[in-house]
Design a protein around this motif. Structure first.
Motif, short mmCIF file in Angstrom:
data_model
loop_
_atom_site.label_atom_id
_atom_site.label_comp_id
_atom_site.label_asym_id
_atom_site.label_seq_id
_atom_site.Cartn_x
_atom_site.Cartn_y
_atom_site.Cartn_z
N ASP A 128 39.93 45.61 -5.48
CA ASP A 128 38.70 46.36 -5.78
C ASP A 128 38.03 45.66 -6.95
OD1 ASP A 128 36.68 48.20 -6.25
OD2 ASP A 128 37.96 49.94 -5.88
N LEU A 129 36.85 45.10 -6.71
CA LEU A 129 36.24 44.20 -7.68
C LEU A 129 35.03 44.80 -8.40
CD1 LEU A 129 36.59 40.91 -5.61
CD2 LEU A 129 38.09 41.79 -7.41
N HIS A 130 35.03 46.12 -8.57
CA HIS A 130 33.96 46.78 -9.32
C HIS A 130 34.41 48.21 -9.60
CE1 HIS A 130 29.31 47.81 -9.38
NE2 HIS A 130 29.98 48.37 -10.40
N ALA B 212 28.51 42.25 -1.09
CA ALA B 212 27.99 42.68 0.22
C ALA B 212 28.57 44.02 0.65
CB ALA B 212 28.30 41.61 1.27
N TYR B 213 29.81 44.31 0.22
CA TYR B 213 30.48 45.53 0.66
C TYR B 213 30.54 46.53 -0.49
CZ TYR B 213 31.60 43.19 4.98
OH TYR B 213 31.49 42.55 6.18
N HIS B 214 29.79 47.63 -0.30
CA HIS B 214 29.65 48.66 -1.33
C HIS B 214 29.47 50.00 -0.62
CE1 HIS B 214 27.61 51.06 -4.48
NE2 HIS B 214 28.25 50.28 -5.34
N PRO B 215 30.02 51.08 -1.15
CA PRO B 215 29.96 52.37 -0.43
C PRO B 215 28.57 52.97 -0.29
CG PRO B 215 31.01 52.62 -2.58
CD PRO B 215 30.89 51.15 -2.34
N VAL C 121 31.15 36.19 -1.31
CA VAL C 121 30.98 37.63 -1.11
C VAL C 121 32.12 38.40 -1.75
CG1 VAL C 121 31.07 39.43 0.68
CG2 VAL C 121 29.56 37.48 0.96
N THR C 122 31.80 39.55 -2.34
CA THR C 122 32.82 40.45 -2.87
C THR C 122 32.68 41.82 -2.22
OG1 THR C 122 31.52 41.26 -4.75
CG2 THR C 122 32.84 39.26 -5.10
N GLY C 123 33.72 42.64 -2.41
CA GLY C 123 33.71 44.01 -1.92
C GLY C 123 34.27 44.94 -2.97
N ALA C 124 33.76 46.17 -3.01
CA ALA C 124 34.15 47.06 -4.10
C ALA C 124 33.90 48.52 -3.76
CB ALA C 124 33.35 46.70 -5.36
N SER C 125 34.49 49.38 -4.57
CA SER C 125 34.26 50.83 -4.46
C SER C 125 33.21 51.31 -5.44
CB SER C 125 35.56 51.58 -4.74
OG SER C 125 35.94 51.43 -6.11
N PHE D 139 38.42 39.08 -0.33
CA PHE D 139 37.33 39.01 -1.30
C PHE D 139 37.80 38.41 -2.62
CE2 PHE D 139 35.94 42.65 1.41
CZ PHE D 139 34.86 42.00 1.99
N TRP D 140 39.09 38.53 -2.90
CA TRP D 140 39.68 37.89 -4.06
C TRP D 140 40.27 36.53 -3.70
CZ3 TRP D 140 39.99 37.15 -9.01
CH2 TRP D 140 41.12 36.55 -9.58
N THR D 141 41.18 36.50 -2.74
CA THR D 141 41.94 35.27 -2.47
C THR D 141 41.07 34.14 -1.91
OG1 THR D 141 42.55 36.10 -0.27
CG2 THR D 141 44.09 36.53 -2.09
N ASP D 142 40.10 34.50 -1.07
CA ASP D 142 39.28 33.46 -0.42
C ASP D 142 37.94 33.22 -1.11
OD1 ASP D 142 41.34 33.56 1.40
OD2 ASP D 142 40.19 34.55 2.98
N ASN D 143 37.50 34.16 -1.96
CA ASN D 143 36.15 34.09 -2.49
C ASN D 143 36.09 33.97 -4.01
OD1 ASN D 143 35.70 34.55 0.21
ND2 ASN D 143 34.43 36.34 -0.03
#
Length: 285
Positions: free
Chosen positions: A3-5, A216-219, A240-244, A270-274
């Motif tokens: 979770d990056l945010h 790009a991924y956000h609730p 790209v990252t994704g977060a809650s 989103f962490w390992t590849d980006n």
């Protein structure tokens, strides 16, 4: 899961940095980013708790950037050190936030709600005071039933006590994050309030100025919108990252740590590849 945010009590979150790490551990998260508004004061505590819990804590921040439409929030992910330029920007944003809070309190007093900024600061010590704290105060006073009602009736854009939040220059914010060893990332890009027809050209310009990533991924978006944003990000050169964007259940009951749009768990990629390869490449991993 990652979770990056995530927000803590260092700004407008419900939980302390240590509590956030414990929640992340309980949820099975391996990596989280602490991204409080205009402050990094919760990072050290979170990283210390993360070392004990086996959760990797990415040091971060969320900065408010001046933008003609909507809102532009710029994440700094992986800020290894706080550079003089980032320190200056944090100071500027804190001063602007103080002025905004004073203006909101003035509107509240004019409407018959007697409170001072000192009272609010004393009631919510240790964090960056903002609208969520004012909303919590209104709940405590019995003026509204919950924080969401406080925003929908009084504090949201277009409501009686709304005051715009003045930000900082985008180019200066990018430099400050890079000076601190971090990756500049656009948070929840739909909040830029740019039409889909114009979004690609706007994003290309932002990328060209040095922003490296796009959340790009956000609730706040649908899965279809997130997938569309990921394709746009690839076309424009962003990772790209994704977060809650988790603040706590009492603040946003619809958001769950470790989960993003559509309630989906946030994938490790989103962490390992980006993000992690970007930080490693820039020698701040």
């Amino acid at each position: 899961m990652v979770d990056l945010h995530i927000h803590t009590t260092a700004s407008d979150g419900q939980y302390t940095p240590t509590e956030i790490v414990k929640k992340a551990q309980a949820a099975g998260l391996s990596v989280i980013a602490i991204t409080d508004h205009d402050t990094v004061s919760g990072v050290d505590e979170a990283q210390a708790a993360g070392r004990l819990a086996g959760v990797h804590v990415v040091p971060g921040i969320e900065l408010t950037v001046n933008w003609p439409t909507g809102e532009f929030h710029l994440l700094g992910l992986g800020v290894a050190t706080v550079s003089p330029s980032l320190t200056a920007i944090i100071g500027t944003l804190q001063e602007k936030r103080q002025c905004r809070n004073e203006a909101i309190v003035h509107k509240m007093n004019a409407a018959g709600i007697r409170v001072t900024l000192d009272e609010l600061s004393a009631r919510f010590p240790g964090g960056t005071l903002g609208r969520p704290h004012i909303a919590a105060f209104l709940v405590e006073r019995g003026i509204v039933k919950n924080r969401q009602q406080a925003f929908s009736r009084y504090l949201a854009r277009g409501k009686p006590w709304y005051v715009p939040h003045d930000g900082v220059n985008l180019d200066e914010a990018i430099v400050a994050i890079e000076d601190s060893g971090g990756a500049p990332v656009i948070a929840h890009p739909l909040s830029l309030y740019v039409s889909w027809g114009k979004l690609e050209s706007v994003l290309r310009d932002i990328h060209g100025r040095g922003v490296a990533g796009l959340e790009a991924y956000h609730p706040s978006a649908t899965l279809h919108e997130c997938e569309r944003l990921e394709r746009l990000a690839a076309a424009c050169g962003f990772f790209v990252t994704g977060a809650s964007d988790f603040h706590g259940e009492a603040v946003r009951a619809d958001r769950k740590i470790g989960h993003t749009a559509g309630g989906r768990p946030i994938a490790d990629r989103f962490w390992t590849d980006n993000l992690e390869p970007y930080l490693r490449l820039h020698q701040v991993g």
